[in-house]
Design an enzyme around this catalytic site. Structure first.
Site, short mmCIF file in Angstrom:
data_model
loop_
_atom_site.label_atom_id
_atom_site.label_comp_id
_atom_site.label_asym_id
_atom_site.label_seq_id
_atom_site.Cartn_x
_atom_site.Cartn_y
_atom_site.Cartn_z
N THR A 1 1.05 -1.02 0.14
CA THR A 1 0.05 -0.08 -0.07
C THR A 1 0.83 1.42 0.09
O THR A 1 2.23 1.05 0.77
CB THR A 1 -0.71 0.12 1.30
OG1 THR A 1 -0.01 0.25 2.24
CG2 THR A 1 -1.70 -1.15 1.34
N HIS A 2 0.50 2.31 -0.58
CA HIS A 2 1.48 3.39 -0.96
C HIS A 2 2.82 3.15 -1.50
O HIS A 2 3.67 3.64 -1.18
CB HIS A 2 1.78 4.10 0.50
CG HIS A 2 0.40 4.44 1.31
ND1 HIS A 2 -0.32 5.68 1.38
CD2 HIS A 2 -0.14 3.58 2.05
CE1 HIS A 2 -1.37 5.43 1.92
NE2 HIS A 2 -1.23 4.35 2.73
N SER B 1 18.42 -0.44 -26.38
CA SER B 1 18.70 1.04 -26.33
C SER B 1 19.74 1.27 -27.59
O SER B 1 20.61 0.42 -27.74
CB SER B 1 19.18 1.57 -25.00
OG SER B 1 20.06 2.70 -25.36
N LYS C 1 20.76 -2.39 -22.31
CA LYS C 1 19.47 -1.94 -21.79
C LYS C 1 18.56 -3.16 -22.46
O LYS C 1 18.75 -3.58 -23.38
CB LYS C 1 19.00 -0.73 -22.36
CG LYS C 1 19.38 0.65 -21.54
CD LYS C 1 19.05 0.44 -20.01
CE LYS C 1 17.74 0.83 -19.59
NZ LYS C 1 17.45 1.91 -19.67
N GLU D 1 5.05 -0.50 -21.03
CA GLU D 1 5.00 0.95 -21.29
C GLU D 1 3.75 1.44 -22.24
O GLU D 1 3.22 2.39 -22.06
CB GLU D 1 6.42 1.68 -21.36
CG GLU D 1 7.44 1.24 -20.55
CD GLU D 1 8.78 1.64 -20.79
OE1 GLU D 1 9.17 2.83 -20.23
OE2 GLU D 1 9.26 1.11 -21.75
#
Ligand code: ARG
Length: 462
Positions: A159-160, A282, A288, A295
């Site tokens: 949570t949070h 990348s 990468k 996304e």
């Protein structure tokens, strides 16, 4: 009719339209999407015209045969959409004219493009809702399979975005089964409520003396009945807003899933690994491997939301009846649907193919004092403290553990007793993550027993 004016509505015009008007007015570049619906509608409408004695059987047969040919051309992608005819309705009518000659001019008797486009779009949305439901069911099956494969994997629940309490990964994943199950139910409900057919409402006032049987038309097009009010019928786009609301919720759910996965795939978490097939590299950093698929689901969600606000904004300032503004309802609607289609396909693949790092998940479930609530609950049950008192004392124990850089179960009994003298060694039995999970047996909770039961029920709910 003068050649230079519009072949469909050019009679009252002395001069032709400017190129600019054509540019802003043309919708064929996007409403070709409604071609199959428009052909189907025209076929049913021709039957209705024949029943109303507006056309003869011979004429009707010719028209239907030609419409069937057009349908085939559309299927084979042989149909030539033309910019000269501003929208899909004119394209179909003009194609019909090229096949059957002047009798094509009869099919628009008593109908308007206003009731026609409203009907086409309603039919299109119903078909797309069926598609969405099919894909959601597929993802629900994938979720169940992945949950069963990782039934006992323990992870921290957040949570949070702070470690909160230990949970089972299977329980986490099944939370998405529930989210999209609601989307599925919403879709089914919307199909159910899209049961009134606008066709036969004319431009806005209804149809004239031609005895068009709206009940017959509605039934043939798969609706339960005709719409009640012709003015409402030509301007109602509530169903588009409802459709886009459902799409927004679907995308919101998969954006949440993607965000979880993106965070979990980061070096800091290492809870999951994406397969190469869903990542990109990348151009500068050779090491990468980026979670682009996830996304892009997240960002397409913004696109879907904007379609919803687009539709609301378009309609906000409109007076009653049809206005051309309503032509602009289609692009955002189509765009949102195709965004959802790819979101659903990619999400399914993503859930299927991620690799779970159960060691990392378990280790993290131990950190952040995730069983502190279990400790407080234990003090309530075994020592008889009020929950507030137990909460306070557990808080002190957490402070102590933080100071000594230990996990809760690493604290000695002596140091625990300094904070609450009645604590005994039994407490160690409940402050391990697996013990915490074991006790979460409330209906819908994260214990293995309840998750197994939930999955059993879920299988029947797909
Ligand atoms: N293509 C239009 C639409 O998508 C329908 C045309 C209605 N045109 C009119 N002049 N009333 O809304």
């Amino acid at each position: 009719m003068k050649k230079s004016t519009n072949p469909i509505w050019g009679g009252r015009f002395k001069n032709s339209n400017s190129e600019l008007l054509k540019k802003i007015n043309n919708s064929i570049s996007f409403d070709y999407e409604l071609a199959f619906q428009d052909v189907k509608l025209n076929k049913v409408y021709s039957e209705a015209l024949f029943r109303a004695k507006v056309i003869t059987k011979n004429q009707k047969d010719k028209i239907i045969k030609a419409l069937n040919e057009i349908n085939q051309e559309l299927k084979n992608e042989k149909f030539k959409f033309s910019d000269s005819y501003e929208d899909i309705h004119m394209n179909i009518e003009m194609a019909l004219k090229s096949k059957v000659g002047e009798i094509a001019g009869k099919i628009h008797t008593g109908k308007s493009r206003n009731d026609q486009v409203a009907t086409d779009l309603k039919m299109w949305i119903r078909e797309k809702l069926d598609e969405i439901i099919k894909r959601i069911k597929q993802i629900q099956k994938t979720i169940i399979r992945k949950s069963e494969e990782n039934m006992n994997v323990i992870m921290p629940g957040f949570t949070h975005l702070q470690n909160a309490q230990p949970i089972l990964f299977s329980h986490y994943l099944m939370s998405f089964f529930e989210m999209i199950n609601r989307d599925k139910i919403r879709s089914l409900q919307l199909i159910e409520s899209l049961n009134e057919c606008p066709l036969g409402s004319g431009a806005l006032a209804g149809t004239n003396f031609f005895e068009i049987d709206r009940f017959y038309i509605a039934k043939q097009l798969g609706f339960k009945k005709p719409t009640e009010n012709s003015i409402d019928s030509v301007s109602d786009r509530d169903y588009v807003v409802e459709f886009l609301t459902i799409l927004s919720l679907i995308s919101m759910h998969f954006s949440k899933l993607s965000e979880d996965f993106i965070i979990w795939a980061s070096r800091a978490f290492e809870f999951i690994k994406f397969p190469d097939s869903l990542c990109t590299g990348s151009s500068i950093m050779p090491q990468k491997k980026n979670p682009d698929a996830a996304e892009l689901i997240r960002s397409k969600t913004g696109r879907v939301f904007s379609s919803l606000s687009n539709l609301l904004i378009i309609q906000k300032g409109l007076p009653s009846g049809y206005s051309k503004d309503l032509q602009e309802d289609k692009e955002p609607t189509f765009d949102a649907y195709y965004s959802i289609e790819i979101i659903l396909n990619v999400a399914n693949e993503m859930i299927k193919s991620i690799k779970i790092n159960k060691e990392r998940m378990y280790l993290e479930a131990n950190k952040g004092f995730t069983t502190a609530t279990d400790l407080a609950d234990w003090m309530v049950r075994k020592i008889g403290l009020s929950f507030r008192d137990a909460h306070y004392k557990t808080g002190k124990i957490v402070l102590l553990a933080e100071k000594e850089k230990k996990m809760l179960h690493q604290l000695t009994l002596d140091s625990l007793k300094k904070i609450e003298p009645k604590i005994n060694k039994d407490v160690y039995d409940i402050i391990l993550p697996e013990k915490s999970i074991f006790h979460k047996k409330s209906y819908g909770g994260t214990s293995l027993k309840t998750v197994v039961e939930a999955i059993k029920r879920a299988k029947k709910r797909i």
